[in-house]
Design a protein around this motif. Structure first.
Motif, PDB file in Angstrom:
ATOM      1  N   THR A  89      40.420  50.797  50.949  1.00  0.00           N
ATOM      2  CA  THR A  89      39.626  50.459  49.758  1.00  0.00           C
ATOM      3  C   THR A  89      39.840  51.501  48.664  1.00  0.00           C
ATOM      4  O   THR A  89      40.114  52.678  48.937  1.00  0.00           O
ATOM      5  CB  THR A  89      38.137  50.349  50.112  1.00  0.00           C
ATOM      6  OG1 THR A  89      37.680  51.582  50.667  1.00  0.00           O
ATOM      7  CG2 THR A  89      37.929  49.225  51.122  1.00  0.00           C
ATOM      8  N   ARG A  90      39.644  51.094  47.364  1.00  0.00           N
ATOM      9  CA  ARG A  90      40.145  51.888  46.245  1.00  0.00           C
ATOM     10  C   ARG A  90      39.076  52.354  45.261  1.00  0.00           C
ATOM     11  O   ARG A  90      39.381  53.037  44.286  1.00  0.00           O
ATOM     12  CB  ARG A  90      41.193  51.058  45.499  1.00  0.00           C
ATOM     13  CG  ARG A  90      42.366  50.634  46.380  1.00  0.00           C
ATOM     14  CD  ARG A  90      43.294  49.677  45.641  1.00  0.00           C
ATOM     15  NE  ARG A  90      43.741  50.254  44.393  1.00  0.00           N
ATOM     16  CZ  ARG A  90      43.867  49.579  43.247  1.00  0.00           C
ATOM     17  NH1 ARG A  90      43.554  48.299  43.200  1.00  0.00           N
ATOM     18  NH2 ARG A  90      44.286  50.184  42.147  1.00  0.00           N
ATOM     19  N   TYR A  91      37.811  51.982  45.464  1.00  0.00           N
ATOM     20  CA  TYR A  91      36.790  52.330  44.462  1.00  0.00           C
ATOM     21  C   TYR A  91      36.706  53.847  44.255  1.00  0.00           C
ATOM     22  O   TYR A  91      36.609  54.339  43.126  1.00  0.00           O
ATOM     23  CB  TYR A  91      35.430  51.778  44.888  1.00  0.00           C
ATOM     24  CG  TYR A  91      34.330  52.078  43.888  1.00  0.00           C
ATOM     25  CD1 TYR A  91      34.206  51.326  42.724  1.00  0.00           C
ATOM     26  CD2 TYR A  91      33.432  53.130  44.103  1.00  0.00           C
ATOM     27  CE1 TYR A  91      33.209  51.610  41.799  1.00  0.00           C
ATOM     28  CE2 TYR A  91      32.436  53.423  43.186  1.00  0.00           C
ATOM     29  CZ  TYR A  91      32.333  52.657  42.040  1.00  0.00           C
ATOM     30  OH  TYR A  91      31.348  52.942  41.111  1.00  0.00           O
ATOM     31  N   SER A  92      36.764  54.597  45.333  1.00  0.00           N
ATOM     32  CA  SER A  92      36.684  56.060  45.234  1.00  0.00           C
ATOM     33  C   SER A  92      37.855  56.609  44.443  1.00  0.00           C
ATOM     34  O   SER A  92      37.688  57.463  43.556  1.00  0.00           O
ATOM     35  CB  SER A  92      36.653  56.674  46.631  1.00  0.00           C
ATOM     36  OG  SER A  92      36.730  58.081  46.573  1.00  0.00           O
ATOM     37  N   GLU A  93      39.066  56.112  44.726  1.00  0.00           N
ATOM     38  CA  GLU A  93      40.274  56.605  44.061  1.00  0.00           C
ATOM     39  C   GLU A  93      40.283  56.240  42.582  1.00  0.00           C
ATOM     40  O   GLU A  93      40.570  57.079  41.714  1.00  0.00           O
ATOM     41  CB  GLU A  93      41.505  56.011  44.758  1.00  0.00           C
ATOM     42  CG  GLU A  93      42.828  56.373  44.103  1.00  0.00           C
ATOM     43  CD  GLU A  93      43.993  55.596  44.689  1.00  0.00           C
ATOM     44  OE1 GLU A  93      45.110  55.779  44.198  1.00  0.00           O
ATOM     45  OE2 GLU A  93      43.773  54.792  45.626  1.00  0.00           O
ATOM     46  N   VAL A  94      39.958  54.963  42.270  1.00  0.00           N
ATOM     47  CA  VAL A  94      40.023  54.495  40.884  1.00  0.00           C
ATOM     48  C   VAL A  94      39.012  55.220  39.997  1.00  0.00           C
ATOM     49  O   VAL A  94      39.297  55.581  38.849  1.00  0.00           O
ATOM     50  CB  VAL A  94      39.806  52.964  40.829  1.00  0.00           C
ATOM     51  CG1 VAL A  94      39.628  52.494  39.387  1.00  0.00           C
ATOM     52  CG2 VAL A  94      40.974  52.241  41.483  1.00  0.00           C
ATOM     53  N   ASN A  95      37.810  55.444  40.545  1.00  0.00           N
ATOM     54  CA  ASN A  95      36.745  56.052  39.736  1.00  0.00           C
ATOM     55  C   ASN A  95      36.599  57.556  39.970  1.00  0.00           C
ATOM     56  O   ASN A  95      35.726  58.197  39.369  1.00  0.00           O
ATOM     57  CB  ASN A  95      35.419  55.345  40.021  1.00  0.00           C
ATOM     58  CG  ASN A  95      35.413  53.914  39.503  1.00  0.00           C
ATOM     59  OD1 ASN A  95      35.248  53.680  38.304  1.00  0.00           O
ATOM     60  ND2 ASN A  95      35.626  52.961  40.396  1.00  0.00           N
ATOM     61  N   ASN A  96      37.429  58.092  40.860  1.00  0.00           N
ATOM     62  CA  ASN A  96      37.453  59.533  41.123  1.00  0.00           C
ATOM     63  C   ASN A  96      36.074  60.074  41.479  1.00  0.00           C
ATOM     64  O   ASN A  96      35.598  61.060  40.907  1.00  0.00           O
ATOM     65  CB  ASN A  96      38.022  60.275  39.904  1.00  0.00           C
ATOM     66  CG  ASN A  96      38.407  61.703  40.235  1.00  0.00           C
ATOM     67  OD1 ASN A  96      38.724  62.016  41.397  1.00  0.00           O
ATOM     68  ND2 ASN A  96      38.366  62.582  39.240  1.00  0.00           N
ATOM     69  N   ILE A  97      35.429  59.380  42.422  1.00  0.00           N
ATOM     70  CA  ILE A  97      34.122  59.837  42.886  1.00  0.00           C
ATOM     71  C   ILE A  97      34.107  59.837  44.409  1.00  0.00           C
ATOM     72  O   ILE A  97      34.902  59.144  45.053  1.00  0.00           O
ATOM     73  CB  ILE A  97      32.973  58.949  42.354  1.00  0.00           C
ATOM     74  CG1 ILE A  97      33.138  57.503  42.850  1.00  0.00           C
ATOM     75  CG2 ILE A  97      32.896  58.991  40.841  1.00  0.00           C
ATOM     76  CD1 ILE A  97      31.950  56.624  42.496  1.00  0.00           C
ATOM     77  N   VAL A 131      37.975  45.910  41.380  1.00  0.00           N
ATOM     78  CA  VAL A 131      37.415  47.266  41.476  1.00  0.00           C
ATOM     79  C   VAL A 131      36.604  47.534  40.206  1.00  0.00           C
ATOM     80  O   VAL A 131      37.144  47.477  39.088  1.00  0.00           O
ATOM     81  CB  VAL A 131      38.520  48.329  41.639  1.00  0.00           C
ATOM     82  CG1 VAL A 131      37.893  49.723  41.746  1.00  0.00           C
ATOM     83  CG2 VAL A 131      39.368  48.031  42.870  1.00  0.00           C
ATOM     84  N   GLY A 132      35.294  47.769  40.374  1.00  0.00           N
ATOM     85  CA  GLY A 132      34.420  47.990  39.229  1.00  0.00           C
ATOM     86  C   GLY A 132      34.451  49.426  38.732  1.00  0.00           C
ATOM     87  O   GLY A 132      35.157  50.292  39.273  1.00  0.00           O
ATOM     88  N   ASN A 133      33.635  49.677  37.692  1.00  0.00           N
ATOM     89  CA  ASN A 133      33.574  51.013  37.096  1.00  0.00           C
ATOM     90  C   ASN A 133      32.211  51.678  37.268  1.00  0.00           C
ATOM     91  O   ASN A 133      31.884  52.650  36.586  1.00  0.00           O
ATOM     92  CB  ASN A 133      33.926  50.940  35.609  1.00  0.00           C
ATOM     93  CG  ASN A 133      33.016  49.981  34.851  1.00  0.00           C
ATOM     94  OD1 ASN A 133      31.979  49.546  35.372  1.00  0.00           O
ATOM     95  ND2 ASN A 133      33.407  49.640  33.629  1.00  0.00           N
ATOM     96  N   GLY A 134      31.395  51.128  38.152  1.00  0.00           N
ATOM     97  CA  GLY A 134      30.082  51.698  38.401  1.00  0.00           C
ATOM     98  C   GLY A 134      28.979  51.053  37.602  1.00  0.00           C
ATOM     99  O   GLY A 134      27.800  51.356  37.815  1.00  0.00           O
ATOM    100  N   LEU A 135      29.336  50.157  36.669  1.00  0.00           N
ATOM    101  CA  LEU A 135      28.329  49.502  35.837  1.00  0.00           C
ATOM    102  C   LEU A 135      28.060  48.069  36.288  1.00  0.00           C
ATOM    103  O   LEU A 135      27.186  47.401  35.733  1.00  0.00           O
ATOM    104  CB  LEU A 135      28.793  49.496  34.366  1.00  0.00           C
ATOM    105  CG  LEU A 135      29.067  50.878  33.752  1.00  0.00           C
ATOM    106  CD1 LEU A 135      29.591  50.714  32.339  1.00  0.00           C
ATOM    107  CD2 LEU A 135      27.794  51.728  33.770  1.00  0.00           C
TER     108      LEU A 135
END
Length: 637
Positions: free
Chosen positions: A446-454, A474-478
């Motif tokens: 999964t890529r959410y951590s990588e894409v948003n660097n969190i 993959v969202g941006n947290g919003l």
């Protein structure tokens, strides 16, 4: 000068061909004459042919009578043999038992007669080549000594090349319509019947051998069908199935054929069919293919002295064996091409044979990316190419002998023509369980951590052969949904990964009831999620009490519209999910996102990993695959 030389060469070639035809024709005539000399017809035998004076031909033929317009010159005890005529397409052999006058007609009452009623002595050996537009035959003499049927076959086989050379002079055969094969009869085909697709081509040449030996009231007789076949076949079975299917590819009732021995017409009727068959009792899918050329002889020999029937069954073949391919399969599947022959004397007695070649695979195999295994497969299969011959000696009305009865032939199972046991290794069962592919793309991270660097939980799961990533969001947290990944196969079954900010909710009036049961352990072992500090964690947090994670089967058994219903109505659908073991039991849930919300787990925000199909059902093979995918879900390594 050159033109003269060419003319001389052409003239010489024509002379050579003419001499060969004359020699072979003379040999055939000699063989035929020898058979005529060895044949004695009984004195009470009368003959009707198409050349008989029309006034002496019957106007009608029934099962037990022959009707004439003028008084026939027959008496009780006479035996009438008819060739092909306008009133008797199959010919007949009848014994006269009485004559009656009926108005202006004369009715000859008859009963069946047999060949020993016709011939005092006979040695008849005939090979008939079957063709689309008319059969061709050749006679052969084997001398005056006692001979076995195999002796006859050997003599005829040796003469076969000569026979075919003579037949080359028949231009009509060369002009036959092309059937797409190198044989007289044949067909290219592609047939479908869910879940099978079978395609290929098959062709065959056919000869019918007839043997009749009569002496001192005893008969030794036989019929054998010799064929040369060639073909290739491809079978695809695309899903779990337990089924057999048969297709009629081609059927031909050939023109009746008449040959004459010592003035006696002998009529042969022939019918040919070409069939394809497929069978499967399996989970998963498989493709089978093979090419084969063979020569087959099937028939019978009967001796009235012993009253016994001897089967004739010979087969020779050439093949490279059975080829196969699969994504995942467990069970057995087979593909078969069969030629069906029915040949009779006078349309009454003869042989009915189905001779086929079947390719079969049985066992268990999966595609694998394990580079240590040759060929890209894991498992074990038994492969074989098998002759399948079934037959029956037909006696609708006795013709050969009164005591020759209808009976089955070729009941004994034949040994495989080709067989092979394949296994990926000695530990092939362990090979089937191997999941670490070592190949990029066979494992999704999964890529959410990588894409948003969190810092947040990162999961992985297997993407097996035959499945693909249909969509990635993959969202941006919003957004409500941080990440959604849909995995699908060719049949539209989906496995979806959900990473949500919070419960999706959504208003719905429909409540569902489901039974949840465990089908496998999950590889996911909950700890403290990434992004949650040790000092922030608490035993009171939901993720701290997830316990053991499992792969669960959710069987939806009831639904209720909360506006109008007070009780559940029955329904039946299934989906699968990774959930805590504490979910096992009966549950009720509502909401437009009911499945995602109800079968997600907090870590610390809601995550879900769910497998579904459009109609709420899965084949056994699909069930096995999605359980393995769900089982592989865990925190990324």
């Amino acid at each position: 000068m050159k033109k003269k030389i060419r003319r001389i060469i052409v003239i010489l070639l024509i002379l050579v061909v003419a001499i060969l035809i004359a020699i072979f024709g003379y040999n055939k005539l000699q063989d035929s004459n020898e058979q005529e000399q060895e044949t004695i017809v009984k004195k009470n035998v009368k003959v009707i042919t198409s050349e008989t004076d029309k006034k002496k031909q019957p106007v009608s033929v029934t099962e037990d009578s022959i009707i004439f317009n003028s008084r026939p010159e027959y008496r009780e005890g006479d035996v009438i043999v008819s060739g092909i005529t306008s009133t008797s397409k199959n010919g007949f052999i009848r014994k006269v038992i009485g004559i009656e006058k009926n108005g202006d007609s004369y009715v000859v009452k008859t009963e069946p007669a047999v060949l020993t009623d016709v011939f005092e002595k006979a040695q008849i050996y005939k090979r008939i080549k079957l063709t689309e537009d008319g059969n061709k035959s050749a006679s052969y003499s084997i001398g005056k000594t006692e001979n076995t049927y195999n002796d006859v076959q050997n003599v005829i086989s040796q003469a076969d090349n000569t026979y075919r050379t003579v037949m080359l002079a028949d231009k009509k055969e060369a002009d036959d319509e092309d059937n797409g094969t190198d044989y007289v009869f044949g067909k290219k085909f592609e047939m479908e019947s869910d879940p099978f697709t079978i395609s290929g081509e098959a062709g065959f040449d056919v000869w019918l051998d007839i043997k009749i030996e009569i002496k001192h009231g005893n008969i030794t007789c036989g019929m054998a069908i010799k064929s040369k076949e060639g073909g290739k076949i491809l079978l695809k079975c695309g899903k779990d199935w337990n089924k057999e299917e048969e297709w009629g590819l081609w059927e031909k009732s050939l023109p009746n054929y008449e040959f004459v021995v010592a003035g006696i017409p002998i009529v042969v009727t022939n019918k040919l069919e070409l069939n394809a068959e497929a069978g499967a009792e399996l989970e998963g899918n498989i493709g089978l293919s093979y090419e084969l050329a063979s020569e087959t002889t099937t028939g019978f020999e009967f001796k009235s002295k012993t009253g016994k029937v001897k089967e004739i069954k010979e087969i020779d073949y050439d093949s490279d064996g059975l080829q196969w391919e699969t994504i995942s399969v467990s069970g057995e599947a087979s593909a078969k091409i069969a030629i069906h022959y029915i040949s009779k004397l006078y349309g009454c007695s003869g042989i009915d044979v189905s001779a086929g070649i079947s390719g079969k695979a049985e066992g268990e195999a999966n595609q694998t990316a394990n580079t240590d295994l040759e060929g890209g497969y894991a498992g074990s299969l038994d492969l074989s190419i098998n002759p399948e011959i079934q037959g029956e000696l037909i006696v609708d009305i006795p013709v050969f002998a009164e005591d020759l009865k209808k009976q089955p032939l070729f009941e004994a199972k034949m040994k495989p023509l080709w067989s092979k046991h394949w296994e990926s290794s000695v530990k092939w069962k362990d090979d089937l369980e191997w999941t670490e592919t070592g190949k990029q793309g066979s494992k999704y991270i999964t890529r959410y951590s990588e894409v948003n660097n969190i810092a947040c939980p990162v999961f992985q799961f297997d993407v097996p052969w035959g499945w693909k990533i249909e969509s990635e969001e993959v969202g941006n947290g919003l957004d409500k949904i941080d990440e959604k990944v849909v995995l699908t196969n060719e049949e539209g079954v989906t496995v979806t990964y959900w990473d949500c900010q919070h419960q999706l909710g959504g208003r719905s009036e429909l409540m569902l009831k489901a039974d949840i049961s465990k089908v496998a352990d999950s590889e996911f072992k909950p700890t403290i999620p990434d992004g949650v500090g040790v000092d922030e964690s608490s035993a009171d947090e939901p993720y701290a009490n997830l316990g053991t994670m499992i792969v669960a089967k959710i069987h939806v058994t009831g639904e209720m519209d909360m506006k109008i219903d007070t009780e559940y109505s029955d329904c039946d659908s299934v989906f699968y999910a990774v959930v805590p073991e504490s979910y096992v039991g009966e549950r009720e849930f509502i909401g437009q996102a009911g499945e995602v919300d109800e079968f997600s787990f907090p870590y610390p925000t809601p995550y879900a990993f769910i497998a579904e199909s459009e109609d709420g059902t899965f084949t056994a093979g699909e069930e096995k695959q999605i359980i393995n995918i769900l089982k592989s879900f865990k925190e990324a390594e």
